[in-house]
Design an enzyme around this catalytic site. Structure first.
Site: not given
Ligand code: NAD
Length: 428
Positions: A107, A219, A221-222
């Site tokens: 990291k 959430g 997001g992605n």
């Molecule tokens: P993102 O930024 O695309 O989306 C995050 C989402 O969470 C958004 O919709 C936001 O509105 C929502 N959010 C934020 N605060 C919130 C709250 N208090 N209550 C409800 N919703 C809330 O992020 P992502 O890439 O989808 O990642 C989400 C989680 O998954 C993180 O913990 C990240 O570390 C983990 N993760 C992501 C990946 C990846 O490939 N994207 C891989 C491993 C782990």
């Protein structure tokens, strides 16, 4: 990055110590794996647009390369700490091991706020980070990737600098690149789909058809969007999803008892994953308090937003009908809540297994780059499914055989694989 009083490295080490007890590891092995193998701390001087020079602090931690090159993201954050980077590199070692990909854990980070930097300043910062580390990272030693506040463009600047310094083309140096410039198809879907591959296997074990289940997601997001897409495709009914509202500075949950429509919601969601609540109301959604996602009478809960969301205050609100919690986010469950989930006998698919689809696809990106041959999306996703399914089954079987909680079973498998690699190499 680190909330006051919480040191993630201490947590990571305490988790390791617990599993070291279960595995009855000798002192030398414990000493080796509870510390990072190698780390770099350095200054990055950057010429700013106004002509002045600003010095940024950068880090790279390589926790273990016993199973292969270190792998892990680079974070840009104003409150980045060495201990956060160390802990995350250790967690990457276990994540790569649990899905059995031949990589170790790494990291990196830079203390900075990219919101306050122009694009050219960010480019010079990326190139500066690589210049400090070029001899200590690379496709056969340590492969970085995007993470908090870093994106495919940052990765490409870093790759370009690495190739200038190294005098060759090495697209396997870094992952998360744009498709067409060494990125892999399927990476966007990988984490969310990976979560659902594991949920699908869990349901099979329980003899429950996905079409007979309902789920609620935190959430949008992605991770969550692609998890909902695949879950719905399998026949499941997603009835609730929550997100953060940037304007109101609070979270809301959006509910439709007969099933939310992903495309409809995507049409009213901004690039930060915030759903427009007025438009959602017009489309017939109930707008509820942010925590309502967790209180739904569903079979499956998927926290896919933030850490520490299922905690001592919220865990008792989980419906007695919930059978599976699949942790899409990193660290969504507190230690206190973990105990309650264990007592309630809810089948938990732990974060570093459930969300390992992302790093697995990054590994595929690296393989494709190193061979300079790119696979169609279907091939990437089929390979991803095979890996995630095998990883889930191994953890679930051990959990049943040894009556271990799923999180503990996953740690036992991951740490044991790394220990075996260290032993075979003659390190311990
Ligand atoms: P993102 O930024 O695309 O989306 C995050 C989402 O969470 C958004 O919709 C936001 O509105 C929502 N959010 C934020 N605060 C919130 C709250 N208090 N209550 C409800 N919703 C809330 O992020 P992502 O890439 O989808 O990642 C989400 C989680 O998954 C993180 O913990 C990240 O570390 C983990 N993760 C992501 C990946 C990846 O490939 N994207 C891989 C491993 C782990």
């Amino acid at each position: 990055m680190t909330t006051k009083g919480y040191n993630p490295y201490e947590t990571a080490r305490a988790q390791f110590d617990q599993v070291a007890e279960i595995l009855n590891l000798d002192e030398g092995t414990r000493e080796l794996l509870r510390n990072t193998q190698r780390e770099y701390h350095f200054n990055i001087p950057v010429r700013m647009d106004d002509g002045s020079v600003k010095v940024f602090r950068g880090f790279r931690s390589q926790h273990s390369d016993a199973r292969g090159p270190s792998k892990g993201g680079i974070r840009f954050h104003p409150e980045e700490t060495v201990d956060t980077v160390r802990a995350l590199s250790m967690w990457m070692t276990w994540k790569c091991a649990v899905v059995d990909i031949p990589l170790g854990g790494g990291k990196g980070g830079i203390i900075c706020d990219p919101h306050n930097l122009s694009a050219t300043e960010q480019e010079r910062l990326c190139r500066g980070w690589v210049r400090q580390l070029a001899k200590n990272v690379g496709p056969v030693s340590d492969v970085p990737a995007p993470d908090v506040m870093t994106n495919p463009q940052h990765m490409l600047w870093m790759l370009d600098e690495y190739e200038v310094v190294s005098g060759g083309k090495y697209p396997g140096f870094i992952t998360g690149k744009p498709v067409g410039m060494g990125g892999s198809l399927g990476r966007t879907e990988a984490t969310g789909y990976g979560v659902i591959y594991t949920v699908r296997e869990a349901l099979k074990e329980m003899n429950i058809k996905p079409e007979d289940t309902k789920a609620s997601f935190q959430g949008f997001g992605n991770v969550s969007q692609y998890a909902i897409q695949l879950y719905t495709k399998l026949g499941g009914k997603a009835i609730c999803v929550s997100c953060w509202d940037q304007t109101d500075k609070k979270a809301y949950a959006f509910k439709k008892s007969d099933g939310i429509c992903l495309d409809e919601l995507l049409g009213i969601t901004d690039k930060f994953g915030t759903i427009n609540k007025d438009k959602a109301k017009d489309l017939g959604y109930e707008i509820l308090d942010g925590n309502a996602w967790l209180e739904q009478d569903v079979d499956i809960l998927v926290p896919a937003a933030l850490e520490n969301q299922i905690n001592g205050d919220t865990v008792h609100k989980i419906s007695s009908n919930v059978k599976i919690i699949a942790e899409g986010a990193n660290g969504p469950t507190s230690l206190e809540a973990d105990k309650v989930i264990k007592e309630k006998n809810i089948h938990l698919i732990p974060d570093f297994l459930a969300n390992a689809g992302g790093v697995t696809c990054s590994y595929f990106e690296q393989v494709q780059c190193n061979t300079n041959y790119f696979w169609p999306k279907e091939e990437v996703l089929t390979k991803l499914d095979t890996k995630m399914t095998a990883a889930y089954k191994a953890v679930s079987e051990l959990s049943k055989d040894k009556s271990l909680y799923m999180r503990d079973a996953a740690y036992v498998i991951a740490i044991d694989r790394v220990v075996q690699a260290c032993k075979l190499r003659g390190w311990v």
